[in-house]
Enzyme design. Structure first.
Site, PDB file in Angstrom:
ATOM      1  N   GLU A   1      35.041  81.537  33.571  1.00 28.45           N
ATOM      2  CA  GLU A   1      33.551  81.784  34.022  1.00 28.45           C
ATOM      3  C   GLU A   1      33.387  82.278  35.421  1.00 28.45           C
ATOM      4  O   GLU A   1      32.402  83.273  35.704  1.00 28.45           O
ATOM      5  CB  GLU A   1      32.489  80.566  33.793  1.00 28.45           C
ATOM      6  CG  GLU A   1      32.429  80.257  32.204  1.00 28.45           C
ATOM      7  CD  GLU A   1      31.677  78.865  31.905  1.00 28.45           C
ATOM      8  OE1 GLU A   1      31.273  78.253  32.866  1.00 28.45           O
ATOM      9  OE2 GLU A   1      31.382  78.574  30.683  1.00 28.45           O
TER      10      GLU A   1
ATOM     11  N   HIS B   1      22.963  76.174  33.716  1.00 25.13           N
ATOM     12  CA  HIS B   1      24.442  76.288  33.036  1.00 25.13           C
ATOM     13  C   HIS B   1      25.423  75.705  34.091  1.00 25.13           C
ATOM     14  O   HIS B   1      25.347  75.935  35.414  1.00 25.13           O
ATOM     15  CB  HIS B   1      24.782  77.754  32.868  1.00 25.13           C
ATOM     16  CG  HIS B   1      26.214  77.768  32.150  1.00 25.13           C
ATOM     17  ND1 HIS B   1      26.570  77.630  30.858  1.00 25.13           N
ATOM     18  CD2 HIS B   1      27.394  77.916  32.842  1.00 25.13           C
ATOM     19  CE1 HIS B   1      27.944  77.692  30.939  1.00 25.13           C
ATOM     20  NE2 HIS B   1      28.417  77.872  32.092  1.00 25.13           N
TER      21      HIS B   1
HETATM   22  P1  IDP Z   1      25.418  73.549  27.514  1.00 20.55           P
HETATM   23  O1  IDP Z   1      24.847  74.433  28.235  1.00 20.55           O
HETATM   24  O2  IDP Z   1      24.682  72.105  27.693  1.00 20.55           O
HETATM   25  O3  IDP Z   1      27.030  73.350  27.755  1.00 20.55           O
HETATM   26  P2  IDP Z   1      26.209  74.736  24.877  1.00 20.55           P
HETATM   27  O4  IDP Z   1      26.084  73.828  23.592  1.00 20.55           O
HETATM   28  O5  IDP Z   1      27.220  75.110  25.408  1.00 20.55           O
HETATM   29  O6  IDP Z   1      25.241  73.588  25.971  1.00 20.55           O
HETATM   30  O7  IDP Z   1      24.841  75.750  24.711  1.00 20.55           O
HETATM   31  C1  IDP Z   1      24.853  76.750  25.483  1.00 20.55           C
HETATM   32  C2  IDP Z   1      23.619  77.149  25.704  1.00 20.55           C
HETATM   33  O8  IDP Z   1      22.772  77.613  24.397  1.00 20.55           O
HETATM   34  C3  IDP Z   1      22.490  75.946  26.156  1.00 20.55           C
HETATM   35  O9  IDP Z   1      22.540  75.738  27.384  1.00 20.55           O
HETATM   36  C4  IDP Z   1      21.229  76.425  25.632  1.00 20.55           C
HETATM   37  O10 IDP Z   1      20.533  77.353  26.500  1.00 20.55           O
HETATM   38  C5  IDP Z   1      21.620  77.023  24.153  1.00 20.55           C
HETATM   39  N1  IDP Z   1      21.468  76.165  23.162  1.00 20.55           N
HETATM   40  C6  IDP Z   1      22.478  75.136  23.028  1.00 20.55           C
HETATM   41  N2  IDP Z   1      21.860  74.821  21.585  1.00 20.55           N
HETATM   42  C7  IDP Z   1      21.038  75.517  21.303  1.00 20.55           C
HETATM   43  C8  IDP Z   1      19.961  75.120  20.119  1.00 20.55           C
HETATM   44  O11 IDP Z   1      20.298  74.327  19.311  1.00 20.55           O
HETATM   45  N3  IDP Z   1      18.902  76.362  19.844  1.00 20.55           N
HETATM   46  C9  IDP Z   1      18.594  76.766  20.860  1.00 20.55           C
HETATM   47  N4  IDP Z   1      19.566  77.398  22.033  1.00 20.55           N
HETATM   48  C10 IDP Z   1      20.530  76.322  22.378  1.00 20.55           C
HETATM   49 MG    MG Z   2      28.602  74.947  27.130  1.00 19.27          MG
END
Ligand code: IDP
Ligand code: MG
Length: 139
Positions: free
Chosen positions: A127, A116
């Site tokens: 965060e 993350h």
């Molecule tokens: P990021 O970590 O690249 O910022 P975000 O859209 O903020 O992505 O999503 C947070 C976390 O949620 C992702 O790192 C991933 O672990 C999970 N995630 C995001 N999109 C999906 C999805 O479509 N299905 C399942 N898990 C997802």
């Molecule tokens: Mg994110």
């Protein structure tokens, strides 16, 4: 601009013994590790951390995953740290991440994507404060 960002080595990576490999990459890319600790959070703590996603269909599953084992949280500092760290991580979906990025090399699927990183100054501030107190920083 010197910035601070929050990095998490997620439970999938910690359980696969990838902690050292990922920390090595942070250091190779010039990030200074200001603070680091290994913790396991509860599902409700994970839900609070990811509150911006509470309406998304994957929210429940994500919170369960993040609470499912220990993780390593770090504060990284460096020039343009927020964007440079996101670039080093790669796209959310490992299948779409650029070659050489951490998620491309080690990610399993869009949820289990090993790391993350804060995505803005505002999220970095929230965060970092969520996981660390000022007393834990070593310049
Ligand atoms: P990021 O970590 O690249 O910022 P975000 O859209 O903020 O992505 O999503 C947070 C976390 O949620 C992702 O790192 C991933 O672990 C999970 N995630 C995001 N999109 C999906 C999805 O479509 N299905 C399942 N898990 C997802
Ligand atoms: Mg994110």
């Amino acid at each position: 601009m010197i910035e601070r960002t929050l990095a998490i080595i997620k439970p999938d990576a910690v359980s696969r013994q990838l902690t050292g490999e990922i920390i090595k990459r942070y250091e190779l890319h010039g990030f200074k590790i200001l603070a680091v600790k290994k913790i396991q959070i509860t599902k409700s703590q994970a839900e609070c951390f990811y509150y911006v996603h509470k309406q998304r269909p994957f929210f429940e599953s994500l919170a369960g995953f993040m609470a499912g084992g220990p993780m390593v949280v770090l504060v990284l500092e460096g020039k343009d740290a927020i964007k440079r760290h996101r670039d080093l991580m790669g796209a959310t979906n490992p299948k779409e991440a650029a070659p050489g990025t951490i998620r491309k090399e080690f990610g399993t699927d869009i949820e289990h994507n090993v790391v993350h990183g804060s995505d803005s100054r505002e999220s970095a501030q929230f965060e970092i404060g969520y996981f660390f107190s000022g007393l834990e920083f070593q310049p």
